[in-house]
Design a protein around this motif. Sequence first.
Motif, mmCIF file in Angstrom:
data_model
loop_
_atom_site.group_PDB
_atom_site.id
_atom_site.type_symbol
_atom_site.label_atom_id
_atom_site.label_comp_id
_atom_site.label_asym_id
_atom_site.label_seq_id
_atom_site.Cartn_x
_atom_site.Cartn_y
_atom_site.Cartn_z
ATOM 1 N N LEU A 633 0.825 -1.203 0.000
ATOM 2 C CA LEU A 633 0.000 0.000 0.000
ATOM 3 C C LEU A 633 0.862 1.256 0.000
ATOM 4 N N GLU A 634 1.844 1.306 0.881
ATOM 5 C CA GLU A 634 2.673 2.512 0.981
ATOM 6 C C GLU A 634 3.522 2.712 -0.271
ATOM 7 N N THR A 635 3.977 1.638 -0.869
ATOM 8 C CA THR A 635 4.753 1.755 -2.104
ATOM 9 C C THR A 635 3.896 2.330 -3.222
ATOM 10 N N LEU A 636 2.684 1.808 -3.379
ATOM 11 C CA LEU A 636 1.815 2.308 -4.444
ATOM 12 C C LEU A 636 1.406 3.765 -4.192
ATOM 13 N N VAL A 713 16.529 -0.779 1.868
ATOM 14 C CA VAL A 713 15.351 -1.447 2.415
ATOM 15 C C VAL A 713 14.798 -0.654 3.591
ATOM 16 N N ARG A 714 13.507 -0.494 3.593
ATOM 17 C CA ARG A 714 12.807 0.071 4.752
ATOM 18 C C ARG A 714 11.847 -0.984 5.302
ATOM 19 N N ASP A 733 9.581 4.840 9.436
ATOM 20 C CA ASP A 733 10.090 5.382 8.162
ATOM 21 C C ASP A 733 9.732 4.498 6.968
ATOM 22 N N LEU A 734 8.608 3.797 7.052
ATOM 23 C CA LEU A 734 8.146 2.967 5.942
ATOM 24 C C LEU A 734 7.029 3.663 5.165
ATOM 25 N N ASP A 735 6.637 4.826 5.575
ATOM 26 C CA ASP A 735 5.482 5.496 4.984
ATOM 27 C C ASP A 735 5.782 6.011 3.588
ATOM 28 N N ARG A 736 4.722 6.345 2.877
ATOM 29 C CA ARG A 736 4.809 6.806 1.485
ATOM 30 C C ARG A 736 5.671 8.059 1.330
ATOM 31 N N PHE A 737 5.635 8.921 2.346
ATOM 32 C CA PHE A 737 6.401 10.164 2.238
ATOM 33 C C PHE A 737 7.895 9.896 2.351
ATOM 34 N N ASP A 738 8.270 9.048 3.275
ATOM 35 C CA ASP A 738 9.691 8.716 3.393
ATOM 36 C C ASP A 738 10.180 7.928 2.187
ATOM 37 N N LEU A 739 9.321 7.101 1.594
ATOM 38 C CA LEU A 739 9.711 6.399 0.369
ATOM 39 C C LEU A 739 9.952 7.397 -0.772
ATOM 40 N N VAL A 740 9.117 8.424 -0.842
ATOM 41 C CA VAL A 740 9.330 9.463 -1.842
ATOM 42 C C VAL A 740 10.659 10.174 -1.594
ATOM 43 N N ALA A 741 10.956 10.450 -0.321
ATOM 44 C CA ALA A 741 12.229 11.098 0.006
ATOM 45 C C ALA A 741 13.414 10.231 -0.383
ATOM 46 N N ASP A 742 13.269 8.924 -0.235
ATOM 47 C CA ASP A 742 14.336 8.010 -0.654
ATOM 48 C C ASP A 742 14.623 8.154 -2.139
ATOM 49 N N VAL A 743 13.562 8.238 -2.923
ATOM 50 C CA VAL A 743 13.756 8.397 -4.363
ATOM 51 C C VAL A 743 14.476 9.708 -4.646
ATOM 52 N N ALA A 744 14.079 10.769 -3.960
ATOM 53 C CA ALA A 744 14.743 12.051 -4.165
ATOM 54 C C ALA A 744 16.227 11.976 -3.823
ATOM 55 N N ILE A 757 11.341 18.434 -3.060
ATOM 56 C CA ILE A 757 10.586 17.225 -2.693
ATOM 57 C C ILE A 757 10.775 16.904 -1.222
ATOM 58 N N LYS A 758 12.005 16.990 -0.744
ATOM 59 C CA LYS A 758 12.261 16.620 0.645
ATOM 60 C C LYS A 758 11.638 17.630 1.599
ATOM 61 N N GLN A 759 11.595 18.894 1.218
ATOM 62 C CA GLN A 759 10.914 19.880 2.055
ATOM 63 C C GLN A 759 9.418 19.576 2.091
ATOM 64 N N TRP A 760 8.862 19.220 0.945
ATOM 65 C CA TRP A 760 7.441 18.858 0.907
ATOM 66 C C TRP A 760 7.169 17.656 1.807
ATOM 67 N N VAL A 761 8.044 16.654 1.789
ATOM 68 C CA VAL A 761 7.893 15.470 2.630
ATOM 69 C C VAL A 761 7.921 15.853 4.099
ATOM 70 N N ARG A 762 8.889 16.705 4.480
ATOM 71 C CA ARG A 762 8.977 17.105 5.890
ATOM 72 C C ARG A 762 7.694 17.802 6.334
ATOM 73 N N GLU A 763 7.175 18.635 5.488
ATOM 74 C CA GLU A 763 5.968 19.366 5.841
ATOM 75 C C GLU A 763 4.763 18.435 5.944
ATOM 76 N N LYS A 764 4.688 17.438 5.053
ATOM 77 C CA LYS A 764 3.578 16.478 5.128
ATOM 78 C C LYS A 764 3.646 15.661 6.414
ATOM 79 N N LEU A 765 4.832 15.318 6.834
ATOM 80 C CA LEU A 765 4.968 14.534 8.065
ATOM 81 C C LEU A 765 4.610 15.374 9.285
ATOM 82 N N VAL A 766 4.942 16.664 9.268
ATOM 83 C CA VAL A 766 4.521 17.560 10.356
ATOM 84 C C VAL A 766 3.004 17.690 10.355
ATOM 85 N N GLU A 767 2.440 17.855 9.178
ATOM 86 C CA GLU A 767 0.982 17.947 9.047
ATOM 87 C C GLU A 767 0.313 16.680 9.576
#
Length: 797
Positions: A633-636, A713-714, A733-744, A757-767
């Motif tokens: 789910l988190e990967t997709l 691997v996460r 750190d298995l969530d979709r946002f951290d996976l996106v950060a890994d790609v970045a 992208i990484k700033q967006w991820v940080r903000e989503k995790l705070v949200e």
Amino acid sequence: MKVQHPLAAKEIDELNAYWRAANYLSVGQIYLKDNPLLREPLTLENVKPRLLGHWGTTPGLNFIYAHLNRVIRLNDLDVIYITGPGHGGPALVANTWLEGTYSEVYPDVSQDEEGMRRLFRQFSFPGGIPSHVAPETPGSIHEGGELGYALSHAFGAVFDNPDLIAACVIGDGEAETGPLATAWHSNKFLNPATDGAVLPILHLNGYKIANPAVLARISREELQKLLSGYGYVPHFVEGTDVAEMHSAMATAMDVAVREILEIQERAREQGDLHRPLWPMLVLVSPKGWTGPEQVDGKRTEGSWRSHQVPLSGLAANPEHLSVLERWLRSYRPDELFDEEGRPHPEVLALVPPHHRRMGATPHANGGLLLKHLSLPDHRDYAVTVPAPGKTKAEATRELGGYLRDVMHQNEKTRNFRVFGPDETASNRLSALFEVTERTWIAEKHDDDDHLSPGGRVMEILSEHTCQGWLEGYLLTGRHGFFSCYEAFIHIVDSMFNQHAKWLKVTSQEIPWRRPIASLNYLLTSHVWRQDHNGFSHQDPGFIDHVVNKKADIIRVYLPPDANTLLCVADCCLRSQNLVNVIVAGKQMQHQWLEMDAAVKHCQAGAGIWPWASNDQGADPDVVMACAGDVPTLETLAAVSILRSLLPELKIRVVNVIDLMVLQPREAHPHGLSDQDFDALFTSDRPIIFAYHGYPWLIHRLTYRRTNHRNLHVRGYKEEGTTTTPFDMTVLNDLDRFDLVADVADRVPAAASRAAYIKQWVREKLVEHRMYINEHGEDMPEIRDWQWPGGAKTDESK
């Protein structure tokens, strides 16, 4: 029921001759490598250089075996002998050689002097056999190398085996273990109308390795009350005089057998299914009975000093060699064996006929009795998936419907049961109760839920007992399924070890052992969905433990949805000589594959999901891999975010359902070849792998692969609490946002936008954190997320 007591003098002589022969053969196994019949004076050259084995429990085991032979022959009984004192191996080997079974399965260990020499030499000797009741021993389903499981194995063996009696010897050391203490309660689940019977035989010889045994040091009155409280009628046999002990044991055996047959007759002919009080025996005899009374002036017989090898250091102490010779000759082997080394007819007078010998019982070689399950077509239970992620379902609830019909279709053969520690309904398998009940023969109240003596769902709040029941059931030729919370399957880690080792030896090294049905685990209520239980219920490490075992017998499956779970379960129930571990969530979740696609995916074990990928016709910039329902789910979800943020990025989604495909083909039968692995995961592109369990296992399985250096691997990293489902992935750190950060971080094609992208991820995790702290649930965009594509799950597209 035939009763023949008091014993005639001739019968006592026959019993004693057999017992002496078994004791002689047992001592010979521990000490001798040559001169098996003492036709010459004993010398050091005749003795093994390394003396290994356990004598203390052995004469008691031989005594019981001799008396069981008598009642089997007298009443034409079908009996299996389960030996709790595991290192009493010399006894079981000796008895099966005496009765002839051993030489039938091992013709080179013949019933003559040369065969006896080989019998002695092989015991605890390089290239020979272990000192315990190992798989190599005919008549054994219970190795006993680890104590505590004899009684649960015995009950498992007699469920749905109406004509079988399991004579289960429980050592007084084993009686102190937690699993054994709980297993006494198995009598509350034994249906005398349709099941066989267990005859527990508590062997009190007073000591363990060095300490006194607890049950041997309480008063007889207290012990009587304890055993009666467990629901048994104990019959005590106690003494040291041989003739009196033979007579007392014969009487007790006759009474116990009569009580068993009377209980069964009342149930089967009169319909009396009230829980009976089953008989049991308590044999109180000296530890190391008939061995040296003293060694070096210290008490040995009746002491802890006889536990293993009473006489050692023979080279340094010639007197010990003399004591050993006197000990061996005290059994008068010239009266027991003829000139060729064959047992005299009077020694074998009480041995049962061929089909009733305990070493030859087919119940101890369960593959001889195994009948294939009648299985419904698992495709008939498919969840409709019009497009990936457009349907939600509870995977294990769908499996419950399939298992219900497996149970129904095998109702007449009565060779399938489901086991679990009070979690069948919790794990969404309640459909089973449409065709059967929970097994229960104790007191029942009107508002109890699905309890019946004839029920075929076995629940007791003891993982040890469930595992022991199931092992005994499988080893005697039936099929089963074990459902458990993932975190608490660890309770049976060591039991799994023993069963896996048994399968390894029997499937690869003992051709006369026939294949048995596989041990099937369903682990659910898993690490990623413990919303109210919290950290204590979060541990996916059983997979790591399982993977340590021999590759030929281990399978681990992580189906991402209901249809793949159905495919996997069908495969597991058809298999033999394996341990299958299935990890699947029970919560409502997205469904990804229609049934045809699920079948293809399960057969491959791992594959690209084209509908989630956009790298067709080009090399991917990144491989997004996943194994497990929540990681999938988190990967997709991460892929859907990346498509929005980086639409030009070429992404390949690889789902792994059979964890063993990650190993090289040389290491596991299901392993992918290096060529196929590289074709799937690439040989040079970043791989972001979201995994259900501890991340290092994926590295361990793939460390020899070409592209391991690019594998990230996460997974679960021991962070958990009582929180929302999505927050569990964030904490680890298995969530979709951290996976996106890994790609970045790791994909060169994303480098130009990585900072944003990484700033967006940080903000989503705070949200996310702010939202769950205020509302106590995940954000709507998480709860209501759906895969944005609309293509059907056709792997050909």
